[in-house]
Design a protein around this motif. Structure first.
Motif, short mmCIF file in Angstrom:
data_model
loop_
_atom_site.label_atom_id
_atom_site.label_comp_id
_atom_site.label_asym_id
_atom_site.label_seq_id
_atom_site.Cartn_x
_atom_site.Cartn_y
_atom_site.Cartn_z
N UNK A 20 31.14 22.72 6.56
CA UNK A 20 30.63 23.72 7.47
C UNK A 20 30.52 23.29 8.92
N UNK A 21 30.99 22.09 9.25
CA UNK A 21 30.99 21.64 10.64
C UNK A 21 32.15 22.25 11.39
N UNK A 22 32.24 21.93 12.68
CA UNK A 22 33.31 22.49 13.51
C UNK A 22 33.89 21.39 14.39
N UNK A 23 35.18 21.11 14.20
CA UNK A 23 35.87 20.13 15.05
C UNK A 23 36.06 20.75 16.42
N UNK A 24 35.69 20.02 17.49
CA UNK A 24 35.83 20.54 18.84
C UNK A 24 36.81 19.74 19.67
N UNK A 25 37.28 18.63 19.15
CA UNK A 25 38.28 17.83 19.85
C UNK A 25 38.81 16.78 18.90
N UNK A 27 42.26 13.99 18.04
CA UNK A 27 43.46 13.35 18.56
C UNK A 27 44.24 12.71 17.45
N UNK A 28 45.47 12.44 17.74
CA UNK A 28 46.28 11.56 16.92
C UNK A 28 46.21 10.20 17.59
N UNK A 29 47.11 9.30 17.24
CA UNK A 29 47.12 7.99 17.89
C UNK A 29 47.31 8.12 19.40
N UNK A 30 46.59 7.33 20.16
CA UNK A 30 46.65 7.35 21.62
C UNK A 30 47.11 5.97 22.08
N UNK A 31 48.10 5.92 22.94
CA UNK A 31 48.59 4.63 23.44
C UNK A 31 47.46 3.91 24.18
N UNK A 32 47.21 2.68 23.79
CA UNK A 32 46.17 1.88 24.43
C UNK A 32 44.77 2.21 23.99
N UNK A 33 44.63 3.06 22.98
CA UNK A 33 43.29 3.42 22.50
C UNK A 33 43.36 3.64 21.00
N UNK A 34 42.31 4.21 20.47
CA UNK A 34 42.24 4.49 19.04
C UNK A 34 42.20 5.99 18.81
N UNK A 35 42.28 6.41 17.57
CA UNK A 35 42.15 7.83 17.24
C UNK A 35 40.68 8.21 17.25
N UNK A 36 40.40 9.47 17.59
CA UNK A 36 39.02 9.92 17.65
C UNK A 36 38.93 11.39 17.29
N UNK A 37 37.72 11.85 17.07
CA UNK A 37 37.46 13.24 16.73
C UNK A 37 36.03 13.56 17.18
N UNK A 38 35.85 14.70 17.84
CA UNK A 38 34.52 15.19 18.18
C UNK A 38 34.25 16.42 17.34
N UNK A 39 33.04 16.53 16.81
CA UNK A 39 32.71 17.73 16.04
C UNK A 39 31.22 18.03 16.11
N UNK A 40 30.90 19.25 15.73
CA UNK A 40 29.51 19.67 15.57
C UNK A 40 29.18 19.70 14.09
N UNK A 41 28.05 19.11 13.73
CA UNK A 41 27.55 19.25 12.37
C UNK A 41 27.09 20.69 12.18
#
Length: 53
Positions: A20-25, A27-41
């Motif tokens: 029941x959460x909502x992903x708000x951002x 990513x896939x793999x990012x050059x020079x960084x890691x993968x990430x995800x922002x969401x609302x519980x």
């Protein structure tokens, strides 16, 4: 906002959506960084997930 490290970013985002959460951002793999995800519980609190190695 709280940041958590997870091994499988895609599975964690999918589980959040199923609960029941909502992903708000997302990513896939990012050059020079890691993968990430922002969401609302479901209660509205914002979480950031970062892929750990």
């Amino acid at each position: 906002m709280l940041t958590l490290g997870v091994e499988d970013i895609y599975a964690a985002c999918s589980k959040n959506n199923a609960l029941g959460g909502k992903v708000i951002g997302e990513s896939g793999p990012v050059i020079g960084a890691t993968s990430y995800c922002f969401y609302y519980r479901p209660d509205g609190y914002q979480i950031e997930l970062i892929k750990t190695e």
